[in-house]
Design a protein around this motif. Sequence first.
Motif, PDB file in Angstrom:
ATOM      1  N   ALA A  94      16.279  34.919  35.484  1.00 25.69           N
ATOM      2  CA  ALA A  94      17.568  35.198  36.124  1.00 25.69           C
ATOM      3  C   ALA A  94      18.625  34.226  35.617  1.00 25.69           C
ATOM      4  O   ALA A  94      18.357  33.042  35.400  1.00 25.69           O
ATOM      5  N   VAL A  95      19.841  34.742  35.417  1.00 26.12           N
ATOM      6  CA  VAL A  95      20.957  33.908  34.973  1.00 26.12           C
ATOM      7  C   VAL A  95      21.949  33.759  36.125  1.00 26.12           C
ATOM      8  O   VAL A  95      21.817  34.416  37.164  1.00 26.12           O
ATOM      9  N   ALA A  96      22.936  32.931  35.933  1.00 28.62           N
ATOM     10  CA  ALA A  96      23.943  32.716  36.970  1.00 28.62           C
ATOM     11  C   ALA A  96      24.764  33.995  37.154  1.00 28.62           C
ATOM     12  O   ALA A  96      25.121  34.675  36.182  1.00 28.62           O
ATOM     13  N   VAL A  97      25.050  34.321  38.408  1.00 29.43           N
ATOM     14  CA  VAL A  97      25.872  35.491  38.721  1.00 29.43           C
ATOM     15  C   VAL A  97      27.193  34.994  39.314  1.00 29.43           C
ATOM     16  O   VAL A  97      27.201  34.331  40.357  1.00 29.43           O
ATOM     17  N   GLU A  98      28.281  35.287  38.632  1.00 30.73           N
ATOM     18  CA  GLU A  98      29.611  34.958  39.152  1.00 30.73           C
ATOM     19  C   GLU A  98      30.124  36.158  39.927  1.00 30.73           C
ATOM     20  O   GLU A  98      30.288  37.249  39.369  1.00 30.73           O
ATOM     21  N   VAL A  99      30.375  35.982  41.209  1.00 25.55           N
ATOM     22  CA  VAL A  99      30.845  37.075  42.061  1.00 25.55           C
ATOM     23  C   VAL A  99      32.357  37.019  42.157  1.00 25.55           C
ATOM     24  O   VAL A  99      32.930  35.996  42.551  1.00 25.55           O
ATOM     25  N   MET A 100      33.003  38.115  41.791  1.00 25.16           N
ATOM     26  CA  MET A 100      34.462  38.228  41.904  1.00 25.16           C
ATOM     27  C   MET A 100      34.773  39.096  43.125  1.00 25.16           C
ATOM     28  O   MET A 100      34.539  40.310  43.106  1.00 25.16           O
ATOM     29  N   LEU A 101      35.264  38.474  44.189  1.00 20.34           N
ATOM     30  CA  LEU A 101      35.655  39.211  45.393  1.00 20.34           C
ATOM     31  C   LEU A 101      37.109  39.608  45.262  1.00 20.34           C
ATOM     32  O   LEU A 101      37.977  38.759  45.022  1.00 20.34           O
ATOM     33  N   CYS A 102      37.401  40.882  45.407  1.00 19.55           N
ATOM     34  CA  CYS A 102      38.756  41.355  45.159  1.00 19.55           C
ATOM     35  C   CYS A 102      39.145  42.447  46.145  1.00 19.55           C
ATOM     36  O   CYS A 102      38.365  42.823  47.030  1.00 19.55           O
ATOM     37  N   GLY A 103      40.350  42.942  45.994  1.00 17.83           N
ATOM     38  CA  GLY A 103      40.879  43.931  46.910  1.00 17.83           C
ATOM     39  C   GLY A 103      40.393  45.331  46.616  1.00 17.83           C
ATOM     40  O   GLY A 103      39.750  45.586  45.586  1.00 17.83           O
ATOM     41  N   PRO A 104      40.691  46.278  47.508  1.00 18.00           N
ATOM     42  CA  PRO A 104      40.281  47.670  47.312  1.00 18.00           C
ATOM     43  C   PRO A 104      40.797  48.223  45.981  1.00 18.00           C
ATOM     44  O   PRO A 104      41.955  47.999  45.602  1.00 18.00           O
ATOM     45  N   GLY A 105      39.928  48.923  45.271  1.00 13.66           N
ATOM     46  CA  GLY A 105      40.306  49.532  44.004  1.00 13.66           C
ATOM     47  C   GLY A 105      40.234  48.604  42.809  1.00 13.66           C
ATOM     48  O   GLY A 105      40.231  49.063  41.661  1.00 13.66           O
ATOM     49  N   GLN A 106      40.142  47.294  43.034  1.00 12.29           N
ATOM     50  CA  GLN A 106      40.168  46.356  41.918  1.00 12.29           C
ATOM     51  C   GLN A 106      38.835  46.217  41.179  1.00 12.29           C
ATOM     52  O   GLN A 106      38.849  46.013  39.956  1.00 12.29           O
ATOM     53  N   PRO A 107      37.667  46.302  41.844  1.00  7.08           N
ATOM     54  CA  PRO A 107      36.415  46.162  41.087  1.00  7.08           C
ATOM     55  C   PRO A 107      36.299  47.171  39.944  1.00  7.08           C
ATOM     56  O   PRO A 107      35.839  46.838  38.847  1.00  7.08           O
ATOM     57  N   GLU A 108      36.724  48.397  40.199  1.00  5.53           N
ATOM     58  CA  GLU A 108      36.663  49.423  39.140  1.00  5.53           C
ATOM     59  C   GLU A 108      37.480  49.002  37.937  1.00  5.53           C
ATOM     60  O   GLU A 108      37.041  49.111  36.782  1.00  5.53           O
ATOM     61  N   GLY A 109      38.712  48.515  38.170  1.00  8.66           N
ATOM     62  CA  GLY A 109      39.572  48.084  37.076  1.00  8.66           C
ATOM     63  C   GLY A 109      39.006  46.894  36.328  1.00  8.66           C
ATOM     64  O   GLY A 109      39.095  46.822  35.097  1.00  8.66           O
ATOM     65  N   LEU A 110      38.403  45.949  37.049  1.00 12.91           N
ATOM     66  CA  LEU A 110      37.809  44.779  36.399  1.00 12.91           C
ATOM     67  C   LEU A 110      36.658  45.186  35.494  1.00 12.91           C
ATOM     68  O   LEU A 110      36.459  44.606  34.420  1.00 12.91           O
ATOM     69  N   LEU A 111      35.902  46.189  35.922  1.00 12.86           N
ATOM     70  CA  LEU A 111      34.786  46.673  35.107  1.00 12.86           C
ATOM     71  C   LEU A 111      35.305  47.415  33.881  1.00 12.86           C
ATOM     72  O   LEU A 111      34.773  47.252  32.777  1.00 12.86           O
ATOM     73  N   ARG A 112      36.340  48.207  34.063  1.00 16.61           N
ATOM     74  CA  ARG A 112      36.874  48.987  32.937  1.00 16.61           C
ATOM     75  C   ARG A 112      37.518  48.100  31.880  1.00 16.61           C
ATOM     76  O   ARG A 112      37.498  48.431  30.686  1.00 16.61           O
TER      77      ARG A 112
END
Length: 279
Positions: A118-136
């Motif tokens: 297992a490697v380090a997991v950086e969790v990005m907590l963000c607002g509604p709709g933003q996780p999709e954009g960060l992934l894209r």
Amino acid sequence: METREMRYFVAVAEELHFGRAAQRLAMAQPPLSRAIQQLERQLGVVLLHRTTRAIALTEAGSVLLREARAALDAVEAAERRTRRAVAGQPGVVLATKAGASTELLSKLLHAYAAEPGAVAVEVMLCGPGQPEGLLRTGRADVALLHRPYDTTAGFDTEDLHTEQQIVVVPAGHPLAGRANMSLAEVKALTDLPLPRWPGRDGSYPDGPGPQVRDHTQLLQLIALGLACAVVPESLRTQLREGHAALPVPDAPAVTTVIAWPPHSRSKAVADLVRTATRL
């Protein structure tokens, strides 16, 4: 089309004003106008309805705006992932909406940390709709998304959990004692308007509801009697004494999915997804 042409068009289409778009692009207005006209000639379509007072997108313009955004996101993602690969960064960046799937995320991180390699997991907590954009755009390697609120087109996904929705109202409201409410009844609550979340460009849609940025702000507005909200059942755990929750049987079910780019070759992403599906 070149990416430069797409960036020019997206700026004009989002601003609907050549002057503001030119300022945003740090260029003069005449060459920007010529570039859009040349793009229309190249495509053989009218992208913008122009009058002396306003600019509006044509149907073709709306299609190009959607497709150009996706194409620019893909280019940006390629640049970011390439740089990260060269930098040799071993960790995984996971994007998720703050306040959503909290229990699932906690179990996932704990279970993955116990995996060999297992490697380090950086969790990005963000607002509604933003996780999709960060992934894209390549800022995240994997994301927890929620259908039907997030669009999963273009990603590989695994369904993790499906749940019903509830409406959250102030504890002292006359409706707080009801057994349930329909979605139509919720939308008809003039004294408790539904909140307005920001869109991708940061602007808020028109409507009577208050503007909100995160769930903490939303829950406070509800407790003050200024709004209500339809949210997944799992958010009951975040409610306080000032809130009451009622089932909304006809609201669409919400499915939490783990999503990643289809071309990903990251072993860490694959291991994280495998752990999530086991949960």
